[in-house]
Design an enzyme around this catalytic site. Structure first.
Site, PDB file in Angstrom:
ATOM      1  N   GLU A  92      36.848  85.028  -9.068  1.00 29.63           N
ATOM      2  CA  GLU A  92      37.481  86.218  -8.807  1.00 29.63           C
ATOM      3  C   GLU A  92      37.756  86.499  -7.206  1.00 29.63           C
ATOM      4  OE1 GLU A  92      37.487  90.964  -9.710  1.00 29.63           O
ATOM      5  OE2 GLU A  92      36.323  89.717 -10.982  1.00 29.63           O
ATOM      6  N   HIS A 124      40.267  85.206 -14.160  1.00 30.26           N
ATOM      7  CA  HIS A 124      39.796  85.541 -13.068  1.00 30.26           C
ATOM      8  C   HIS A 124      40.596  85.756 -11.895  1.00 30.26           C
ATOM      9  CE1 HIS A 124      37.026  82.745 -15.256  1.00 30.26           C
ATOM     10  NE2 HIS A 124      36.311  83.959 -15.201  1.00 30.26           N
TER      11      HIS A 124
END
Length: 317
Positions: free
Chosen positions: A132, A80
């Site tokens: 993320e 991520h």
């Protein structure tokens, strides 16, 4: 024996592992081969319990912060992506660090830093708290990235200079939702700089396209994926929006709500980008135990992308 009722099973293609997830898992496995166990991984390498437990059994140790890992062992950063402060902390402790960030996420990080260097404040379309999003926002100093999740957030946005803005997006969002929010940004801030290429990753786009194609002819769509997987949750949402009356997000066959599928004659099946095919096969077997299944592929794209692992893992131990 009572014959099983017929069922048409529309199988999405592509589904399951994308190149970024495959690379991230391979990175942990190669790190274990090179340095031996334990290898520490900051955050779940990908959002899937089966994958994480499989790597844990091989010697990976999952931690939430760099400080939880001993300084004399390698640490891997998840697919991520992470804020810039994370590798800086690992470097200060003298740790071997291996970056498993998906190259498509790294591209978004690069975009954000470029806009900042050119004097623009960055707007990120993403989900608050998702790893993320945290990693991308952490590429720049506090206040330099403004997060919006929906059109309503765009209306409340108060940038430093409306003439000096750019936007980026989380790679695993709904294609349609992102387009709607991007359009709202461009309508309110005509000077805002859009990404040169769509930040939504190819795998997200392709998996959503397959679900959109199958949804109108299905009584329900099953999505194999973890509840904390953004791209998996989006697939379940896309199925409903595309005309399917029911969708289920399940981590494995044991979680299927069979009562909700009673009387079904056509089902769709797909998997999020971090779900292994073995879990899909388990679902198919569970369906075959209840129905006389005929499989119909729904092909939205053919994927042949591969990402190289970091140079430190291509070198000999």
């Amino acid at each position: 024996m009572t014959p099983k009722p017929p069922l048409t099973l529309h199988m999405a293609a592509p589904r399951g592992f994308c190149a970024g997830v495959d690379r991230a898992i391979r990175i942990v496995e190669l790190a274990l081969e090179k340095w031996g166990a334990p290898v520490y991984v900051r955050h779940e390498i990908v959002h899937n319990r089966t994958v994480v437990e499989g790597l844990r059994a091989k010697g990976a140790v999952f931690v939430e912060e760099v400080a939880e890992a001993p300084a004399d062992r390698p640490i891997v950063f998840s697919a991520h992506g992470v804020a810039r402060s994370v590798p800086e902390e690992a470097r200060a402790r003298g740790m071997i660090q291996v970056d498993a960030t998906c190259p498509l996420v790294t591209k978004v990080h690069t975009e954000a830093r470029r806009h900042h260097a050119q004097g623009r404040q960055v707007v990120m379309i993403g989900h608050a708290g998702h790893p993320e999003t945290v990693g991308t926002m952490g590429q720049l100093p506090p206040g330099e990235v403004l997060l919006v999740e929906n059109v309503a957030d765009v209306e409340r946005l108060s940038p430093r200079d409306p003439e000096r803005l750019a936007f980026v997006t989380q790679t695993t969002l709904s294609v349609d939702d992102t387009a709607e929010v991007a359009a709202a940004l461009q309508a309110r801030f005509p000077a805002i700089v859009a990404p040169a290429h769509d930040d939504i990753c190819y795998a997200t786009t392709n998996r959503q396209a397959a679900v959109k194609a199958m949804a109108p002819v299905c009584d329900a769509v099953l999505v194999v994926g973890a509840p904390n997987s953004s791209n998996s949750r989006r697939l379940a949402e896309v199925a409903l929006r595309a005309g399917c009356p029911h969708s289920q997000l399940v981590e494995h066959a044991g979680q299927i709500d069979w009562r909700a599928l009673e009387g079904a004659r056509a089902l769709g099946l797909t998997a999020g980008a971090s779900a292994p095919e073995s879990l899909v096969e388990e679902v198919v077997e569970a369906l075959r135990a209840r129905w006389d299944v005929t499989v119909e592929p729904v092909v939205a794209a053919v994927e042949d992308i591969e990402f190289r692992v970091p140079a430190v893992l291509r070198e000999r131990a």
